[in-house]
Design an enzyme around this catalytic site. Structure first.
Site, PDB file in Angstrom:
ATOM      1  N   HIS A 207      41.431 167.924 -11.882  1.00  0.00           N
ATOM      2  CA  HIS A 207      40.811 167.366 -13.086  1.00  0.00           C
ATOM      3  C   HIS A 207      40.009 168.402 -13.846  1.00  0.00           C
ATOM      4  O   HIS A 207      39.853 168.304 -15.054  1.00  0.00           O
ATOM      5  CB  HIS A 207      40.036 166.107 -12.745  1.00  0.00           C
ATOM      6  CG  HIS A 207      40.967 164.970 -12.535  1.00  0.00           C
ATOM      7  ND1 HIS A 207      41.413 164.618 -11.287  1.00  0.00           N
ATOM      8  CD2 HIS A 207      41.636 164.194 -13.414  1.00  0.00           C
ATOM      9  CE1 HIS A 207      42.288 163.630 -11.412  1.00  0.00           C
ATOM     10  NE2 HIS A 207      42.437 163.360 -12.689  1.00  0.00           N
ATOM     11  N   ARG A 314      41.929 158.248 -20.454  1.00  0.00           N
ATOM     12  CA  ARG A 314      41.442 158.176 -19.071  1.00  0.00           C
ATOM     13  C   ARG A 314      40.040 157.568 -19.097  1.00  0.00           C
ATOM     14  O   ARG A 314      39.053 158.269 -19.317  1.00  0.00           O
ATOM     15  CB  ARG A 314      41.358 159.586 -18.474  1.00  0.00           C
ATOM     16  CG  ARG A 314      42.690 160.265 -18.253  1.00  0.00           C
ATOM     17  CD  ARG A 314      42.473 161.627 -17.577  1.00  0.00           C
ATOM     18  NE  ARG A 314      43.682 162.175 -17.025  1.00  0.00           N
ATOM     19  CZ  ARG A 314      44.412 163.115 -17.630  1.00  0.00           C
ATOM     20  NH1 ARG A 314      44.047 163.596 -18.786  1.00  0.00           N
ATOM     21  NH2 ARG A 314      45.505 163.575 -17.042  1.00  0.00           N
ATOM     22  N   ARG A 350      44.152 153.420 -20.061  1.00  0.00           N
ATOM     23  CA  ARG A 350      44.428 153.327 -18.617  1.00  0.00           C
ATOM     24  C   ARG A 350      43.205 152.769 -17.911  1.00  0.00           C
ATOM     25  O   ARG A 350      42.079 153.201 -18.171  1.00  0.00           O
ATOM     26  CB  ARG A 350      44.743 154.714 -18.056  1.00  0.00           C
ATOM     27  CG  ARG A 350      44.981 154.658 -16.563  1.00  0.00           C
ATOM     28  CD  ARG A 350      45.407 155.986 -16.023  1.00  0.00           C
ATOM     29  NE  ARG A 350      44.289 156.903 -15.900  1.00  0.00           N
ATOM     30  CZ  ARG A 350      44.421 158.141 -15.433  1.00  0.00           C
ATOM     31  NH1 ARG A 350      45.609 158.602 -15.089  1.00  0.00           N
ATOM     32  NH2 ARG A 350      43.383 158.937 -15.326  1.00  0.00           N
ATOM     33  N   GLU A 453      53.540 157.336 -10.463  1.00  0.00           N
ATOM     34  CA  GLU A 453      53.013 158.576  -9.902  1.00  0.00           C
ATOM     35  C   GLU A 453      53.092 158.583  -8.381  1.00  0.00           C
ATOM     36  O   GLU A 453      52.693 159.531  -7.735  1.00  0.00           O
ATOM     37  CB  GLU A 453      51.592 158.847 -10.399  1.00  0.00           C
ATOM     38  CG  GLU A 453      50.689 157.648 -10.496  1.00  0.00           C
ATOM     39  CD  GLU A 453      49.392 157.937 -11.269  1.00  0.00           C
ATOM     40  OE1 GLU A 453      49.156 159.076 -11.676  1.00  0.00           O
ATOM     41  OE2 GLU A 453      48.614 156.988 -11.432  1.00  0.00           O
ATOM     42  N   ASN A 476      51.490 164.608 -12.700  1.00  0.00           N
ATOM     43  CA  ASN A 476      50.521 165.385 -11.907  1.00  0.00           C
ATOM     44  C   ASN A 476      50.448 164.832 -10.486  1.00  0.00           C
ATOM     45  O   ASN A 476      50.527 165.569  -9.504  1.00  0.00           O
ATOM     46  CB  ASN A 476      49.122 165.316 -12.522  1.00  0.00           C
ATOM     47  CG  ASN A 476      49.091 165.816 -13.940  1.00  0.00           C
ATOM     48  OD1 ASN A 476      49.967 166.578 -14.343  1.00  0.00           O
ATOM     49  ND2 ASN A 476      48.109 165.400 -14.701  1.00  0.00           N
ATOM     50  N   ASP A 477      50.279 163.516 -10.400  1.00  0.00           N
ATOM     51  CA  ASP A 477      50.206 162.917  -9.066  1.00  0.00           C
ATOM     52  C   ASP A 477      51.581 162.827  -8.424  1.00  0.00           C
ATOM     53  O   ASP A 477      51.730 163.056  -7.220  1.00  0.00           O
ATOM     54  CB  ASP A 477      49.564 161.529  -9.138  1.00  0.00           C
ATOM     55  CG  ASP A 477      48.051 161.629  -9.146  1.00  0.00           C
ATOM     56  OD1 ASP A 477      47.521 162.333  -8.269  1.00  0.00           O
ATOM     57  OD2 ASP A 477      47.407 161.030 -10.019  1.00  0.00           O
ATOM     58  N   ARG A 487      46.961 168.552  -5.275  1.00  0.00           N
ATOM     59  CA  ARG A 487      46.889 169.196  -6.587  1.00  0.00           C
ATOM     60  C   ARG A 487      45.615 169.984  -6.798  1.00  0.00           C
ATOM     61  O   ARG A 487      45.504 170.780  -7.725  1.00  0.00           O
ATOM     62  CB  ARG A 487      47.051 168.128  -7.695  1.00  0.00           C
ATOM     63  CG  ARG A 487      45.961 167.089  -7.709  1.00  0.00           C
ATOM     64  CD  ARG A 487      46.329 165.893  -8.565  1.00  0.00           C
ATOM     65  NE  ARG A 487      45.796 165.969  -9.913  1.00  0.00           N
ATOM     66  CZ  ARG A 487      45.833 164.964 -10.777  1.00  0.00           C
ATOM     67  NH1 ARG A 487      46.409 163.821 -10.465  1.00  0.00           N
ATOM     68  NH2 ARG A 487      45.343 165.080 -11.972  1.00  0.00           N
ATOM     69  N   CYS A 524      53.039 161.546 -19.170  1.00  0.00           N
ATOM     70  CA  CYS A 524      51.701 161.960 -19.613  1.00  0.00           C
ATOM     71  C   CYS A 524      51.057 162.965 -18.662  1.00  0.00           C
ATOM     72  O   CYS A 524      49.864 163.206 -18.737  1.00  0.00           O
ATOM     73  CB  CYS A 524      50.803 160.739 -19.785  1.00  0.00           C
ATOM     74  SG  CYS A 524      50.579 159.797 -18.279  1.00  0.00           S
TER      75      CYS A 524
HETATM   76  C1  PEP Z   1      49.108 162.094 -13.740  1.00  0.00           C
HETATM   77  O1  PEP Z   1      48.888 161.853 -12.555  1.00  0.00           O
HETATM   78  O2  PEP Z   1      50.097 162.727 -14.148  1.00  0.00           O
HETATM   79  C2  PEP Z   1      48.159 161.646 -14.774  1.00  0.00           C
HETATM   80  C3  PEP Z   1      48.426 161.794 -16.048  1.00  0.00           C
HETATM   81  O3  PEP Z   1      46.995 161.095 -14.365  1.00  0.00           O
HETATM   82  P1  PEP Z   1      45.738 161.934 -13.813  1.00  0.00           P
HETATM   83  O4  PEP Z   1      46.020 163.381 -14.083  1.00  0.00           O
HETATM   84  O5  PEP Z   1      44.552 161.427 -14.548  1.00  0.00           O
HETATM   85  O6  PEP Z   1      45.720 161.600 -12.371  1.00  0.00           O
HETATM   86 MG    MG Z   2      47.421 160.402 -11.963  1.00  0.00          MG
END
Ligand code: PEP
Ligand code: MG
Length: 604
Positions: A207, A314, A350, A453, A476-477, A487, A524
């Site tokens: 993050h 977010r 979200r 995710e 990302n997840d 990550r 996203c």
């Molecule tokens: C993701 O997981 O790709 C996402 C967009 O959410 P975050 O990065 O906030 O976990």
């Molecule tokens: Mg995520």
């Protein structure tokens, strides 16, 4: 467009001052370091002189008074806004703060070792950590976490920058250096303008990295032990494209990097000039380029970069920057303003995605052995139905807002894993709709979507499609779970790669399944904003992308240089390759041929 940016060749004496990490947010900055949590630095300095010991003891006492005042204020606020039970934690912290054994230990350490209060706090924390390490008692372990919190608070009051403000650093660009940049640091930094970020831990989709990218701040993560080598006020250079940090730079390297910094800013401005042009491929296929935002403060950037709407809001930052759960009215006001100010009044909100690397003390969330696999996102929200419904009700009411063009509001649920969760979520939304109707409160239409995710949901996607209005892929997840690589952990960032054969196959499956059934699908995660990720997704058939606003001009430029058929060919070939290395190389070559202008903005 003429682009002169060349990677800087680093040679000779510079090598010695050079540290390498993971490049997570492109850009270059020359500035001064501001170390967060200096408490965790090895604070072994020269012993204080006799007369300074007294001054240090007084400084410590003042820090204790200030920390106690903070805690009392927090207790009062949380008790009135949430409840006495949730506020109890601040009383517990105050009790630790005034515990004579703890205070005497720190004072004794300052006097006996003639060390600074910061160093004494560090020693005391170490001592307790060793002591507690032997215990298996969870209750005691939690007390250690509380002690740590108290020490960090004290440390903040002792810190030079917090006491004197960023002006103490001569008004130079501020480069935050921290073990890990937590979302809660956004609060601590307050109004300080952060121009660069360097962290010891954290990967490209941590993050901290996302925060940095969304604000266009150059950042390098995973620089081991950097806090031992740099202190607040030191000169420092961050090269977020190559993943380099230069410590105590000499005048020649400073001059060279300043030139690079100017060129980089110039390039970004040049690209941003396409903000009013429609997003489409070279053969005219229209695309949707949306912005990921963390709060109202990100909307001007989304607008300036030409986003067509907000593809991911977010909301956890609204909760993190609040001393307690924001009330329904506070949330309603925030979501209304978001819809009103977002490009084309289009917003995907979200619901709270807490857990993993983001914790909120007032929700009673405590450290878990495997936080990313644990009590996270909707799993946690389900257990706080009163808070969860408050959020859903606020979104439904905000959607009633009248705008031109009419607002398009989407509700998005993170971390959905099994079909039953989606059924339960739909039932919850229906209940909130009925409640609002019975109360005579206005509400507007919202589309309901799931984030994909978790690999289980990705593989089983067809079973979810009749329960959702749209799908948003959280790469990302999804990548971290598919690759079993955290990550946030730089040691495994070589595995946590979106351009891996397994990830591409799963993404392809997802996009194809959604397209075949006519279900709108967007992505996203951070890969949407990287030239290589974007090209592959476009080639797999994706037409909607949500990314940090800073990357929209870049993606628009790349899109305008490639036809759908060319992208499809690239994706098809990439899907046949067997290693991530081959994929990365192949796609980089393709970008070099199709649109060399943008390759410079891809982080390595
Ligand atoms: C993701 O997981 O790709 C996402 C967009 O959410 P975050 O990065 O906030 O976990
Ligand atoms: Mg995520």
């Amino acid at each position: 467009m003429e682009l002169a940016l060349e990677p800087l060749r680093v040679q000779g004496s510079l090598q010695r001052m050079l540290r390498r990490g993971v490049a997570v947010s492109p850009g270059v900055v020359v500035g001064v370091a501001y170390c967060i949590h200096e408490i965790f630095v090895d604070a072994s300095g020269k012993p204080l002189r006799g007369e300074d010991v007294h001054r240090e003891l007084e400084a410590f006492d003042r820090a204790v008074e200030k920390a106690a005042a903070d805690l009392r204020a927090l207790h009062a606020k949380v008790a009135s806004q949430v409840g006495p039970r949730e506020a109890e934690i601040f009383h517990a912290h105050e009790a630790i703060l005034h515990d004579p054994a703890f205070l005497n230990k720190v004072r004794d350490c300052i006097a006996r070792h003639r060390c600074t209060a910061q160093a004494a706090l560090q020693r005391v924390l170490k001592e307790y950590t060793t002591l507690f390490a032997r215990t298996k008692d969870d209750f005691l372990k939690e007390r250690l976490a509380d002690l740590r919190d108290v020490i960090v608070r004290l440390s903040g009051h002792l810190s030079r920058v917090i006491k004197e403000g960023p002006g103490a650093l001569g008004g130079e660009p501020l480069v935050v250096v921290a073990d890990e940049l937590l979302p809660s640091h956004v609060i601590t930094l307050g109004d300080c303008e952060v121009s660069g970020i360097v962290t010891q831990s954290g990967g490209p989709t941590s993050h901290a990295a996302i925060l940095a990218r969304s604000r266009g701040i150059p950042a390098v993560t995973g620089v081991r032990d950097i806090l031992r080598q740099v202190k607040t006020g030191d000169r420092i250079i961050v090269d977020g494209r190559e993943g380099l940090v230069v410590l105590a730079p000499d005048p020649e390297s400073e001059a060279a990097y300043r030139k690079l910094q100017r060129e980089f800013v110039h390039l970004q401005h040049q690209l941003a000039e396409n903000r009013d042009q429609p997003a489409k491929t070279a053969d005219g296929t229209p695309l949707e380029l949306l912005a990921n935002v963390n709060g109202l403060g990100d909307l001007p950037a989304a607008e300036a970069m030409g986003a067509q709407g907000v593809g991911l809001y977010r909301t956890e930052y609204l909760f993190l920057t609040h001393p307690s759960v924001p009330s329904e009215e506070e949330q309603l006001e925030n979501y209304r303003r978001m819809i009103l100010q977002a490009p084309q009044h289009r917003v995907t909100i979200r619901t709270l995605d807490i857990g993993g690397d983001k914790t909120i003390p007032y929700l009673g969330h405590r450290g878990e052995a495997n936080p990313f696999l644990g009590w996270r996102s909707i799993r946690l929200s389900f257990e706080h139905p009163e808070f969860f419904q408050r959020q859903i009700r606020a979104v439904l009411q905000a959607a009633a807002i009248q705008t031109t063009p009419p607002a398009r509001v989407q509700l998005l649920f993170p971390m959905v894993t099994i079909v039953e969760e989606m059924q339960r979520l739909r039932a919850l939304v229906r209940r909130c709709q009925r409640q609002l109707q019975a109360e005579g409160k206005p509400q507007g239409p919202v589309q309901i979507g799931m984030m994909v995710e978790v690999p289980a949901a990705a593989i089983n996607i067809d079973a979810f499609l009749n329960l959702v209005d749209y799908v948003s892929i959280g790469s990302n997840d999804l990548v971290q779970y598919l690759m079993a690589a955290d990550r946030d952990n730089p040691k495994v960032s070589h595995l946590c790669q979106p351009l891996s054969p397994a990830v591409l196959r799963v993404l392809h499956h997802l996009i194809r399944t959604c397209l075949r059934s006519g279900k709108p699908v967007t992505l996203c995660g951070e890969m949407a904003g990287s030239p290589r990720g974007f090209l592959l997704l476009l080639g797999m058939g994706l037409r909607s992308f949500s990314m940090s606003p800073a990357f929209i001009p870049l993606v628009k430029k790349l899109a305008s240089s490639v036809t759908v058929a060319q992208a499809a060919q690239v994706a098809q070939h990439a899907l046949e390759l067997r290693t991530a290395r081959q994929i990365r190389r192949f796609v980089a070559q393709q970008i070099h041929q199709l649109c060399p202008d943008v390759e410079i903005l891809d982080v390595e």
